[in-house]
Scaffold this active site. Structure first.
Site, PDB file in Angstrom:
ATOM      1  N   LYS A   1       2.936  -2.842  -3.412  1.00 22.88           N
ATOM      2  CA  LYS A   1       2.035  -1.723  -3.109  1.00 22.88           C
ATOM      3  C   LYS A   1       2.525  -1.036  -1.840  1.00 22.88           C
ATOM      4  CE  LYS A   1      -2.992  -1.395  -3.466  1.00 22.88           C
ATOM      5  NZ  LYS A   1      -4.212  -2.179  -3.238  1.00 22.88           N
TER       6      LYS A   1
HETATM    7  O1  G3P Z   1      -8.709  -0.773  -4.476  1.00 21.93           O
HETATM    8  C1  G3P Z   1      -8.806  -0.301  -3.181  1.00 21.93           C
HETATM    9  C2  G3P Z   1      -9.991  -0.888  -2.539  1.00 21.93           C
HETATM   10  O2  G3P Z   1      -9.771  -2.199  -2.133  1.00 21.93           O
HETATM   11  C3  G3P Z   1     -10.586  -0.065  -1.456  1.00 21.93           C
HETATM   12  O3  G3P Z   1     -11.923  -0.103  -1.688  1.00 21.93           O
HETATM   13  O4  G3P Z   1     -14.287   0.032  -1.150  1.00 21.93           O
HETATM   14  O5  G3P Z   1     -12.589  -0.385   0.676  1.00 21.93           O
HETATM   15  O6  G3P Z   1     -12.761   1.838  -0.410  1.00 21.93           O
HETATM   16  P1  G3P Z   1     -12.942   0.370  -0.585  1.00 21.93           P
END
Ligand code: G3P
Length: 217
Positions: free
Chosen positions: A83
């Protein structure tokens, strides 16, 4: 539609995997921090459990160092997707790592133009962050729809991996639009089962069954 589980928590991944609901896993530095585990160890453990792609994120910010980190992460197992962030250096790393034959997941995508660049750099997956766009009063789902349209217009093979999913509605909408993959926390995936009419209907069936005095076993 493929389900990736957005966590580095082994038990939660195993539970979904046993039900055939973990087609892959995504991690990031914040999720590794949350797990309290060593990145190389926990990623190896996940990659051994899951047949599909397991995303592990580089933390360098310059292309050369990203490529070196990506090559090290890719050595953990054949199903690692490296990634990289959607920066110019990240795109250079994407190009080099995909030329090596590695799967690359380009993350932190917030615009259609970024998604086009990632596809042209050979990304296996593009990760548009829905929830974080919603957080700033934009509509994350519009971005998923726009990327779907443009990728289809030009036949880009990069898979759309809807990320930063915070609700079951994000998953349903991603499915309607035709995202190839969603990645969501285990709790959000499990919440897909909930419906008040299911609970109500079941309560009625059980109450009526009680009145029959019968048993099946
Ligand atoms: O898949 C990406 C994720 O881990 C980010 O999620 O909720 O931190 O924006 P969030």
């Amino acid at each position: 539609m493929k389900f990736f589980v957005d966590t580095a928590e082994i038990d939660a991944i195993a539970e979904l995997n046993d039900l055939g609901m973990a087609d892959g896993v995504t991690t990031n530095p914040s999720l590794i921090m949350k797990s309290g585990r060593d990145i190389l160890e926990v990623t190896k453990e996940i990659a051994e459990m899951i047949d599909g792609p397991v995303s592990a994120e580089v933390v360098a910010t310059e292309a050369e160092a990203m490529i070196a980190e990506g090559r090290k992460l890719a050595k953990i197992a054949d199903n690692i997707a490296v990634k990289v962030p959607l920066t110019w250096d990240g795109l250079k790393a994407c190009k080099a790592l995909s030329a090596d034959g590695h799967m690359v997941n380009v993350t932190l995508c917030f615009s259609i133009n970024q998604a086009i660049l990632a596809a042209k750099a050979g990304a296996t997956f593009i990760s548009p962050f829905i929830g974080r766009l919603d957080d700033i009063n934009l509509d994350g789902m519009d971005l998923i729809a726009d990327i779907r349209q443009v990728y289809d217009n030009y036949g880009f093979e990069t898979e759309i991996l809807a990320a930063s999913i915070r609700s079951v509605n994000h998953i349903a909408e991603s499915a309607r639009i035709g995202a190839d993959v969603i990645t969501a926390p285990p709790g959000v995936i499990k919440a897909m089962v909930n419906h008040p009419l299911t609970d109500k209907g079941l309560a009625t069936f059980l109450a009526d069954w009680e009145k029959t005095g019968q048993k099946i076993l």
